[in-house]
Design an enzyme around this catalytic site. Structure first.
Site, short mmCIF file in Angstrom:
data_model
loop_
_atom_site.label_atom_id
_atom_site.label_comp_id
_atom_site.label_asym_id
_atom_site.label_seq_id
_atom_site.Cartn_x
_atom_site.Cartn_y
_atom_site.Cartn_z
N HIS A 4 0.82 -1.21 0.00
CA HIS A 4 0.00 0.00 0.00
C HIS A 4 0.86 1.27 0.00
CE1 HIS A 4 -3.96 -1.92 0.54
NE2 HIS A 4 -3.32 -2.81 1.28
N ASP A 31 -0.74 -4.85 6.15
CA ASP A 31 -1.79 -5.71 5.58
C ASP A 31 -1.58 -5.91 4.08
OD1 ASP A 31 -2.38 -2.93 5.20
OD2 ASP A 31 -4.41 -3.49 4.58
N GLU A 32 -2.11 -7.00 3.59
CA GLU A 32 -2.24 -7.30 2.16
C GLU A 32 -0.93 -7.14 1.39
OE1 GLU A 32 -6.90 -6.38 1.27
OE2 GLU A 32 -5.55 -4.68 1.15
N VAL A 33 0.16 -7.61 1.94
CA VAL A 33 1.44 -7.57 1.23
C VAL A 33 1.46 -8.75 0.25
CG1 VAL A 33 3.94 -7.59 1.42
CG2 VAL A 33 2.56 -6.51 3.21
#
Length: 608
Positions: free
Chosen positions: A311, A378-380
């Site tokens: 992100h 998050d969400e790597v």
């Protein structure tokens, strides 16, 4: 006549407190409150152990521009219009500053931000007659213990927020608490006892009143994403004011993401100069300080998040050498959860130097106002590292020690500034990192994840996306090529359906958590991700649904009998809170039509 909190009473009368107190009893006596009411604020007077004993008296009088004047112990009147005028805006407010503002705000709420409660009475309802009324002329505020040093930026549980409130039938009002924040919460409840009269003035029909109240959870917040869409400082302050009025105590600012970098970093001005959507859509250093102070004066701690290493593709616009897999097209979804793809390189000394500079600038500006810093995580997407020239692999065995080094470096710097790190759950549960005992883990995917976090000994924040994500149910924000459109019809988003307030109210943050680990659940947050939310609709997207989460976090998901709280009892109270938010300038959505709130339980099903 004394009445206790019960379904038949609250189904048809406007006598609501939100969130519901631990103990609440009241009568049916009418009291008006004078606009010239005095608030007598005694901090330490007569109590052993106080190092600073003093008293303030606030006397209000109306002014032609509808701004109150306040008279304090120094004498004279001080005209005040905003929270900026309470305390030193560059420093965290003291307990005195916070109560000072809370008194001003309570007076303004009662007399300038109230409403006539016709929606909560039958058609033949008549307002109380003010001509022969007894008036409340004084409110006593009693601080029973000395405030801790970090009253405006406490670690979870470090400040007691409980309070006691009494209002006698002859108009004697007293609020006592063990901290200035408790006084603030008591004043918030006090304002909810009153309604505007259609002619003039404000009144309650509940005297006498006796309340004791304390929160179930230590961390009660809203997370607002201001990167996908930009929100003005005014929009953010309105959100903070609303969550404070629901007795929430944390505001999580998700300030940067892949799509934009709207936060000014004075030592790295190019980040916002090139990363913001427009040069004017930037939170300056002054704006950032202003928001933190505004939150603190409301008894709310602002927690800032710089999400990383994923992100972060907006950094590419000013520092392309730091980002891998930037904006890969057309198959961006191979490398990221959202476009544009891109992640900080994982084995780069240049990235480490950049983060050192970034955090050396930002963290000292956070420290006066918060004890926390959120480092994201998050969400790597591991595939992005196949395009990272410092790694060139998506093998977990290769990546995991590099991620461990990345997080350790960041958290060491956070701790060196005296702050406690927060991360998203993936860092612990997906990447299997070794995190410091102090690290708080924020969960969003499941109750099972919360149970795993506390089983590993970490403190947890809940926010299950199937209940407390406020953006769900609007459908996809992505567009689909005709070749795949049919297979994606009817274009629901991943977390559909829309989570109405009843669904949010039904969520128990302790679901699935063993009894001996429940103390590790600090609380939680409702999340407003902004892919399809902007200043036009943000109020109705958050409110009053987030208020449902606020009551769960303050009062608990179960009633005094251990049963799920009743929607039938809650609906008229939440409808009333909605009206109070609207009166504060918040564009909150409607709960029910007026017929339902005017006619008791006639809009209920399943009653016997």
């Amino acid at each position: 006549m004394k009445l206790y909190l019960s379904l038949p009473l609250f189904a048809s009368l406007a006598s609501a407190i939100w969130p519901i107190p631990v103990q609440y009893e009241h009568g049916d006596g009418v009291l008006f409150i004078s606009e010239h009411v005095s608030f007598n604020w005694g901090a330490g007077a007569g109590n052993v152990g106080f190092t600073d004993q003093h008293e303030n008296t606030y006397i209000f009088r109306a002014n032609s521009d509808e701004i109150s004047h306040v008279q304090d112990q120094q004498g004279g009147y001080r005209k005040r219009a905003s929270s900026d005028e309470y305390g030193n805006a560059s420093e965290a407010p003291t307990g005195d500053d916070m109560v000072d503002y809370a008194v001003y705000s309570a007076h303004r709420t009662i007399f300038k931000r109230g409403f006539v409660p016709w929606k909560f009475h039958p058609r033949d309802w008549e307002e109380p007659d003010p001509d022969e009324a007894t008036y409340i002329t004084e409110v006593k505020l009693e601080l029973l213990q000395e405030d801790p040093e970090d009253i405006a930026k406490p670690l979870a549980g470090a400040v007691e927020e409980s309070y006691a409130l009494t209002l006698t039938k002859d108009g004697q009002a007293t609020i006592s608490a063990n901290s200035s924040v408790g006084i603030i919460r008591g004043l918030t409840t006090f304002t909810q006892l009153f309604f505007q009269h259609s002619k003039e003035g404000a009144y309650t029909t509940l005297a006498p009143v006796k309340i004791f109240d304390a929160p179930k959870f230590q961390h009660r917040g809203v997370n607002l994403d201001v990167s996908r869409n930009y929100f003005s400082v005014k929009d953010i302050k309105r959100t903070i004011d609303a969550l404070a009025y629901n007795k929430m105590n944390r505001f999580h600012l998700h300030v940067t993401d892949s799509q934009s970098w709207p936060l000014e970093i004075p030592s790295l001005p190019e980040l916002s100069e090139k990363g913001a959507y427009r040069p004017d859509l930037v939170y300056s250093a002054d704006d950032f300080r202003d928001l933190q102070h505004f939150a603190a004066i409301h008894g709310v701690e602002m927690i800032t998040e710089i999400d990383m290493p994923g992100h972060t593709s907006s950094i590419y616009l000013s520092h392309p050498d730091l980002i891998a897999a930037y904006n890969v097209q057309p198959n961006w979804n191979t490398y990221a959860a959202e476009p544009p793809s891109g992640t900080l390189k994982l084995n780069s000394s240049a990235v480490s130097d950049f983060l050192e500079t970034l955090l050396d600038d930002l963290l000292p500006r956070i420290y006066p106002f918060s004890s926390y810093f959120h480092t994201g995580g998050d969400e790597v997407n591991k595939n992005a590292y196949t395009l990272d020239d410092t790694v060139q692999s998506n093998d977990t065995a290769v990546l995991q020690p590099l991620m461990q080094k990345f997080i350790d470096r960041n958290h060491d710097q956070v701790r060196a500034m005296g702050l406690t790190p927060i991360v998203w759950e993936e860092m612990l549960l997906e990447w299997n990192l070794t995190l410091g005992d102090d690290v708080i883990v924020q969960s969003w995917q499941s109750d099972e994840a919360v149970a795993q976090i506390v089983e590993k000994g970490h403190k947890a924040l809940v926010g299950n996306y199937q209940y407390w994500y406020l953006d769900c149910g609007k459908g996809q924000w992505l567009n689909f090529d005709p070749s795949i459109a049919a297979s994606n019809w009817p274009f629901n988003d991943y977390c559909a359906p829309y989570h109405n307030w009843r669904a949010m109210y039904s969520y128990d943050p302790l679901s699935g958590v063993p009894d001996d680990k429940q103390h590790l659940v600090l609380g939680g947050e409702a999340h407003m991700w902004a892919e399809q939310t902007d200043p036009v609709n943000v109020d109705r997207m958050i409110w009053p649904r987030a208020a449902a989460a606020a009551e769960v976090l303050w009062s608990g998901a179960k009633d005094e009998n251990g049963q799920n709280r009743s929607q039938i009892e809650a609906a008229p109270r939440l409808s009333e809170m909605r009206e109070r938010l609207v009166a504060r300038g918040v564009g909150a959505d409607a709960i029910q039509m007026s017929y339902c709130t005017m006619n008791g339980t006639q809009c209920a099903l399943g009653l016997s």
